[in-house]
Structures are given as C-alpha cells and as structure tokens.
Design a protein around this motif. Structure first.
Motif, mmCIF file in Angstrom:
data_model
loop_
_atom_site.group_PDB
_atom_site.id
_atom_site.type_symbol
_atom_site.label_atom_id
_atom_site.label_comp_id
_atom_site.label_asym_id
_atom_site.label_seq_id
_atom_site.Cartn_x
_atom_site.Cartn_y
_atom_site.Cartn_z
ATOM 1 N N ASP A 152 0.856 -1.192 0.000
ATOM 2 C CA ASP A 152 0.000 0.000 0.000
ATOM 3 C C ASP A 152 0.892 1.242 0.000
ATOM 4 O O ASP A 152 1.776 1.366 0.852
ATOM 5 C CB ASP A 152 -0.867 0.039 1.273
ATOM 6 N N ASN A 199 -3.510 2.020 -3.294
ATOM 7 C CA ASN A 199 -3.440 0.762 -2.533
ATOM 8 C C ASN A 199 -2.651 -0.297 -3.305
ATOM 9 O O ASN A 199 -2.382 -0.156 -4.500
ATOM 10 C CB ASN A 199 -4.846 0.248 -2.195
ATOM 11 N N SER A 200 -2.310 -1.376 -2.593
ATOM 12 C CA SER A 200 -1.450 -2.387 -3.218
ATOM 13 C C SER A 200 -2.157 -3.067 -4.392
ATOM 14 O O SER A 200 -1.506 -3.518 -5.328
ATOM 15 C CB SER A 200 -0.966 -3.405 -2.188
#
Ligand code: FAD
Length: 390
Positions: free
Chosen positions: A256, A300-301
């Motif tokens: 993230d 975000n990841s």
C-alpha cells in the motif's frame, strides 16, 4: 511537516529516474539521498550496453562516458576464452560518479526537491499518507518509491523479503588493460566456480573485481586474480565494495502506497550482475505508474500490483528469468567439468555471430554435452539476455 505527492528514497539511477519522471509530470517530489554527493563513492564496474540507452530513449551525454567497448570476452581464468564481437556486444564504460550526479541534478532541474546527506531511518504507512523519519526531520507523502539499493531498509521493514546477494570487491587500477575495447568476464574465481571476475577498461584505468557467494577471503581471491593477470604492479586508484543482487528478487515489489525499484527489488540481472539499465527502466515505469495511481486516487497495493505485472512482462523481467536459469545451469556442480573441457577446447576464439559459433562446434569436435552448453551460452547471450542485462 510538508506533504509531498511522492517521496523517493535513494538517488541512484533508479531513484533519480523516478524523481525526474514524476517531476516532469508536475508532481511534488522529495528525493532523499544519504550520500553527500550522489554517485560517490562508486560501487560499480560501470559497463552498460548501448541498446539500454536506445531502449530507454535516453540521450547519452559525452561526460558520462569513460570508454567504449565493442566486444565481450567470456571464459575461465586459466582456461579457454571466447571473444564475442557482434552488433549486440557494444557499449560504454561509464563514469558512474558523473552519471549518477547528473541524473540527480536532472531530477532537481525538473522540480524535485533533493535532500542530500540525509538517511531515511524509519517508515510508517498510514491510511492517508506515508511518512519517513530521517536524520533531518520527518516528511510525508501520498506515495513512496523505495530505490534504496541492495540492502533496502524499506523492503525489509515492510516484510517484503530479504535479498540474497553476491559480495563484490573491486579495485580501479591505473593504466589500460591489454584489451582496451573489450569487457572481460570470467565465469570462475581463483578458487573455483563460487564466484566470477571481471576486467572493464576505462579511458586510462580499469575496474577489476570479483563477485562471490562467499565473503571470506574475497580480497585475497581478487589479489590472486590480479596476480594471475599480471597486474599486481599497477597502482590502486580506488577500492570499491558492494552487494550485487541476482540470486533472488522480491516476490512482491509493492505495498500500500509503496513501490520498490532497482537493486532494492533485486532486479539486477542474475547472469551478468548488470543493474544500471533495469534501474533506469524501473525508475521510469514506477514513476509513470505512481502518476497514474495518484491521479486516480488509487494508491493501494491492489492498484500498485500493476507495476510488478508490467515489469514481469517487460524485456527486463524476461531477461531476469532467462539470466537466472542460465546462471544456475552454468554453476551447477554437475556442469563444472563440462564447462572446463568446453573452454579448454575453445582455446581462444573470436565469435562474430551464431553461424560462427556453430562452425566452431564442428571444427573443435565438441561432445554432445559440450555443444549443448556452448549453444546455451551463445543463445543465452545473444537472444535472451545481453540487450537488457548489461
Ligand atoms: C562492484 C559492483 C560492480 C557492478 N558493476 C556493474 C556493471 O558493470 N554494470 C551494471 O549495469 N551494473 C553493475 N553493478 C550493479 C549496479 O551498480 C546497480 O545495479 C545499480 O547501481 C542499481 O541502481 P539503484 O538506483 O537501484 O541502486 P543504487 O545505485 O545502489 O542506489 C541506491 C541509493 O540509495 C541510497 N540509500 C540507501 N539507503 C538509504 C537510506 N536509508 N536513506 C537515504 N538514501 C539511501 C544509497 O546511498 C544509494 O545512493 C555493479 C555493482 C557492484 C556492487
């Protein structure tokens, strides 16, 4: 505490390229480097293929170049050697001190804030921002790019894994080597196949070094190599040490709000130990994806996974996999004897293309296993790795 769009940690080729890419797109960028002068001290043999710059569409500046090479010699220290001279074995031996410094200054000229002599000591990833504690205070940003080299503190802190690197030891010696337009690469070290050695020619000097999985006695083995090469009387201008990734890479080079690039991600090519081209590429790729993520408000990841997917599919990702396979194959215990007998039969040969290599197979009466190994080396070098690995 000022908030930036992106903090980039490390002003090596990867970090400076990322900062330059981001600042060019108008983002507020903070580039943090722990060295007082980017590129100093040098930790590199400085070889880079011309194709790398062409692929990246980069203008090569004259002051980056110390020397040019037109061939690559591959062999065993006390065994035979093959000199590859083809359109794909052309490149430069850089002056990394000038190169790294220039790239950092270009990032600054595009609008990045460059903070030198500043180490990032701690990182925290929150819901709204990522922040770092440095030797000069605390800073925060929307996203962070970790370009902090082979010992990446950030990758480790985030639990992304630990790189298994080669230990490297190198001298810059005064004067030119016998082959002034050739990169010399030895697949062994004076103590066997536990390492590899190199001699890269600069304008009026040479980088001569050893990379090995075994740290103990590394300097002694390099001194022995220099003795064998009859270079012991040359004056030592510099001593360079460092780690060269390439024995593994991070399984996950994102998190993230975070992207990990260059040596920090273990993207150095496993066959050649070459990591400058891929560091430059990673900087551009991560920079572009960071711009996209910030504009879309998706840091975000899940979104940043895109970076790794694109990297895996890129020529650099493919060259990494090919280089890894070939390196493992060449250094397998079972192949040691084949490699030795192959090179003893090679003697000293100049290979200018695939056809030449096949002709040599017939002339030298190689066994099936030797032919297969030579074929793998030739195709590995020509077709799979060379353009994106050095
Ligand atoms: C002896 C040796 C020979 C090599 N020869 C070649 C070669 O001939 N050709 C080739 O292509 N590659 C070569 N390599 C590999 C090449 O040098 C690297 O792959 C390349 O430098 C990677 O660039 P990078 O920007 O990812 O990392 P780096 O160049 O390592 O840059 C990382 C930067 O991050 C900074 N940093 C680290 N931690 C922090 C922190 N906590 N806070 C702030 N800053 C931090 C460091 O000071 C450094 O400036 C060699 C490597 C070694 C060690």
């Amino acid at each position: 505490m000022k908030k930036y769009d992106v903090i980039v940690v490390g002003a090596g080729p990867a970090g400076s390229m990322a900062s330059r890419t981001l600042a060019k797109k108008g983002l507020r960028v903070l580039l943090i480097e722990r060295k007082r002068i980017p590129g100093m001290p040098k930790q590199c043999a400085e070889g880079i293929n011309k194709k790398a710059f062409e692929f990246l569409d980069m203008q090569v500046k004259k002051n980056w170049i110390s020397n040019e090479y037109d061939s690559i010699l591959v062999g065993l220290i006390k065994g035979g050697k093959a000199l590859f001279r083809t359109p794909r074995t052309k490149g430069y031996v850089l002056d990394r001190k000038v190169f790294d410094y220039d790239l950092a200054m270009e990032a600054k000229a595009e609008g990045s804030r460059l903070l030198l002599d500043t180490a990032v000591n701690k990182l925290s990833v929150g819901d709204d921002e990522v922040s770092v504690v440095t030797s000069k205070g605390q800073f925060s940003s929307t996203l962070l790019i970790a370009a902090d080299g082979p010992q990446s503190h950030i990758a480790r802190q985030l639990g992304l894994g630990r790189l298994n690197s080669y230990f490297a030891f190198q001298y810059e010696l005064e004067g030119r080597p016998n082959l002034h337009s050739t990169l010399q690469v030895f697949l062994d070290s004076p103590s066997g196949l536990d390492g590899y050695c190199w001699i890269f020619p600069k304008k009026n000097s040479m980088n001569i070094g050893i990379g090995s999985t075994v740290l103990s006695g590394l300097k002694d083995r390099l001194d022995e190599f220099i003795k064998i090469m009859d270079l012991s009387s040359r004056k030592i201008l510099e001593l360079n040490t460092g780690l060269i990734p390439g024995r593994n890479k991070l399984k996950k080079a994102f998190y993230d709000r975070i992207l990990v690039i260059g040596d920090a991600a273990g993207h150095t090519n496993p066959l050649t130990g070459g990591g400058i081209p891929v560091a430059l590429y990673d900087g551009v790729l991560a920079g572009e994806i960071a711009v996209e993520a910030i504009k879309a408000g998706k840091v975000n990841s899940k979104f940043l996974h895109k970076y790794q997917r694109q990297w895996d599919r890129s020529p650099f990702g493919k060259a990494w996999e090919d280089g890894f396979r070939l390196k493992n194959d060449l250094t397998k215990q079972a192949n040691t004897e084949i490699l030795k007998s192959l090179f003893s039969k090679v003697g000293f040969e100049t290979i200018t293309g695939r056809k030449g290599a096949v002709k040599k197979l017939i002339e030298k009466g190689f066994t099936f296993r030797e032919s297969r190994m030579l074929f793998r080396i030739v195709t590995g070098i020509f077709d799979k790795v060379i353009d994106y690995a050095m």
